[in-house]
Enzyme design. Structure first.
Site, PDB file in Angstrom:
ATOM      1  N   GLU A 187      -2.611   5.439  -4.739  1.00 21.34           N
ATOM      2  CA  GLU A 187      -2.088   6.388  -3.760  1.00 21.34           C
ATOM      3  C   GLU A 187      -0.601   6.148  -3.512  1.00 21.34           C
ATOM      4  O   GLU A 187      -0.120   5.022  -3.588  1.00 21.34           O
ATOM      5  CB  GLU A 187      -2.853   6.257  -2.436  1.00 21.34           C
ATOM      6  N   CYS A 231       6.654   6.129  -0.404  1.00 21.13           N
ATOM      7  CA  CYS A 231       6.031   4.815  -0.472  1.00 21.13           C
ATOM      8  C   CYS A 231       5.213   4.755  -1.756  1.00 21.13           C
ATOM      9  O   CYS A 231       4.249   5.505  -1.926  1.00 21.13           O
ATOM     10  CB  CYS A 231       5.147   4.584   0.757  1.00 21.13           C
ATOM     11  N   CYS A 262      -5.251  -5.312  -5.232  1.00 21.23           N
ATOM     12  CA  CYS A 262      -4.266  -6.342  -4.884  1.00 21.23           C
ATOM     13  C   CYS A 262      -4.958  -7.701  -4.823  1.00 21.23           C
ATOM     14  O   CYS A 262      -6.091  -7.811  -4.364  1.00 21.23           O
ATOM     15  CB  CYS A 262      -3.633  -6.017  -3.527  1.00 21.23           C
ATOM     16  N   CYS A 304      -4.763  -9.780   2.043  1.00 20.70           N
ATOM     17  CA  CYS A 304      -4.367  -9.789   3.451  1.00 20.70           C
ATOM     18  C   CYS A 304      -5.488  -9.157   4.281  1.00 20.70           C
ATOM     19  O   CYS A 304      -5.984  -8.078   3.947  1.00 20.70           O
ATOM     20  CB  CYS A 304      -3.059  -9.024   3.645  1.00 20.70           C
ATOM     21  N   CYS A 349      -5.375  -5.442   5.703  1.00 24.64           N
ATOM     22  CA  CYS A 349      -4.971  -4.387   4.767  1.00 24.64           C
ATOM     23  C   CYS A 349      -6.171  -3.855   4.009  1.00 24.64           C
ATOM     24  O   CYS A 349      -6.949  -4.622   3.428  1.00 24.64           O
ATOM     25  CB  CYS A 349      -3.932  -4.946   3.802  1.00 24.64           C
ATOM     26  N   CYS A 373       0.540   2.508   7.158  1.00 22.00           N
ATOM     27  CA  CYS A 373       0.694   1.158   6.635  1.00 22.00           C
ATOM     28  C   CYS A 373      -0.630   0.398   6.712  1.00 22.00           C
ATOM     29  O   CYS A 373      -1.260   0.322   7.767  1.00 22.00           O
ATOM     30  CB  CYS A 373       1.763   0.433   7.438  1.00 22.00           C
TER      31      CYS A 373
END
Length: 390
Positions: A114, A127, A134, A138, A141, A355
């Protein structure tokens, strides 16, 4: 010369392979101008042809070789056999009530990423994602819940920009790009920095390096690469001490705050630029007044600004967004302590484009109700005691 990462099922880490199509073509968007010159030279062609093709594709947005009128007819006939101008297809395009737009791209092999286009009064920011999933994990996230499947290629990163660029309304222009989408950019440095070269090049999209920001969760050894590229650095801080940061960001166990902040000081020494420190407010975890005081002490002596980001909810996160009152209280405390601080407007939260909300996991939600929060509902930007705006 033309490489990309692909998942290796026989190992834990993706491996590097050559980027070509099944027909043996090279994707144009994978190359810098110098790459294309070398590629054409290897085909027995004049190197100045590279500049001509770059101008047609990036300045004129012409990819139909028959329209590239300053190329010879024989060369135009050869190009489709050696170059591909394919872009990652857009699978879905969502629009937020605040004007934010989210794009879902097909990057082959059943994978997707995305990207988010964020409007504001004086800029239009894209962005960009750098990985499918990933490895940083985290805790706050949504992408972190999606293990790394593979790193994106240069053409897939540049392709996100070009697809969004081609969908802009007349008169619009992407003014800024931030590598803050899916993935850790410094975990995929070759493709990320090569894509920056393409987008920055006067023969490419002519984006100023000062309008390009690379964000990291804290891969300390790679921060030097951001300085070398002469682009802006953003660091996901999200903890006022090692205990809290290690709890929400596992990377801190490998590169604790002292190492991270020493690398940040070196970046500012070399570049003379400020660093943006992103700080996510998690209810009862990072949003207390003592945390504000610790943050200011941590960053003392580092030219920087602090972006406060109220946590953006997603399924199974285990965290909550603080109340609007607590967010304002934390923000005010930082200002009182003399910090240069911005309370970031939350954009695209209703379409899971804010975010920390990007993901391509199965059964991901597409919309959420945001009517219960005022923070992020205005276009205000809040700065600390007389500090200049960056």
């Amino acid at each position: 010369m033309f490489n990309a990462y692909e998942n290796d099922t026989s190992a834990n880490e993706p491996k590097y392979i050559e980027t070509t199509t099944p027909e043996g073509k090279v994707n144009f968007y994978s190359m810098t101008l110098e790459d294309l010159k070398a590629f054409l030279k290897g085909k027995g062609k004049e190197q100045f042809r590279a500049q001509q093709i770059f101008k047609w594709v990036y300045e004129q947005r012409v990819t139909d070789v028959e329209k590239m009128s300053n190329l010879s007819k024989s060369f135009r006939q050869e190009i489709p056999d050696i170059l591909s101008f394919d872009l990652p297809p857009v699978l879905k395009h969502l629009k937020s009530i605040d004007g934010t737009q989210k794009f879902l791209f097909d990057v082959k092999g059943g994978n997707s990423v995305e990207a988010v286009l964020i409007p504001s009064d004086d800029r239009l920011t894209l962005c960009i994602s750098s990985e499918v999933g990933c490895n940083m994990a985290c805790k706050f996230c949504f992408t972190g819940k999606q293990k790394l499947k593979r790193r994106l290629t240069t053409e897939e990163i540049v392709g996100q920009f070009m697809q969004v660029h081609d969908r802009l309304e007349p008169g619009q222009r992407i003014s800024n790009i931030v590598f803050m989408g899916m993935g850790e950019p410094l975990d995929n440095p070759e493709a990320v920095f090569k894509s920056i070269e393409v987008l920055h090049s006067p023969w490419g999209m002519m984006l100023s390096r000062r309008k390009i920001t690379v964000s990291t969760s804290g891969l300390v050894p790679q921060i030097k690469l951001v300085a070398d590229a002469k682009v802006r650095l953003a660091v996901s801080l999200n903890g006022s001490n090692d205990e809290i940061r290690s709890r929400v960001m596992p990377i801190n166990k490998k590169y604790p705050l002292k190492q991270l902040l020493d690398a940040c000081r070196e970046y500012t020494r070399v570049t003379k630029d400020r660093i943006t420190f992103e700080y996510v407010l998690l209810k009862g975890v990072t949003d207390q007044m003592e945390h504000a005081r610790e943050v200011v002490q941590l960053l003392k002596g580092i030219p920087s600004k602090i972006n406060i980001i109220p946590f953006n909810e997603h399924p199974g996160s285990g965290y909550e967004r603080p109340s609007d009152e607590q967010i304002e209280k934390f923000h005010t405390e930082l200002i009182k302590l003399g910090a240069h601080v911005l309370l970031r407007r939350t954009m695209g939260r209703d379409i899971y484009a804010a975010c920390g909300q990007l993901t391509t996991v199965k059964d991901r939600p597409e919309t959420m109700d945001i009517s219960n929060s005022k923070i992020g509902g205005t276009n205000e930007r809040h700065f600390g005691s007389g500090q200049p705006r960056l």
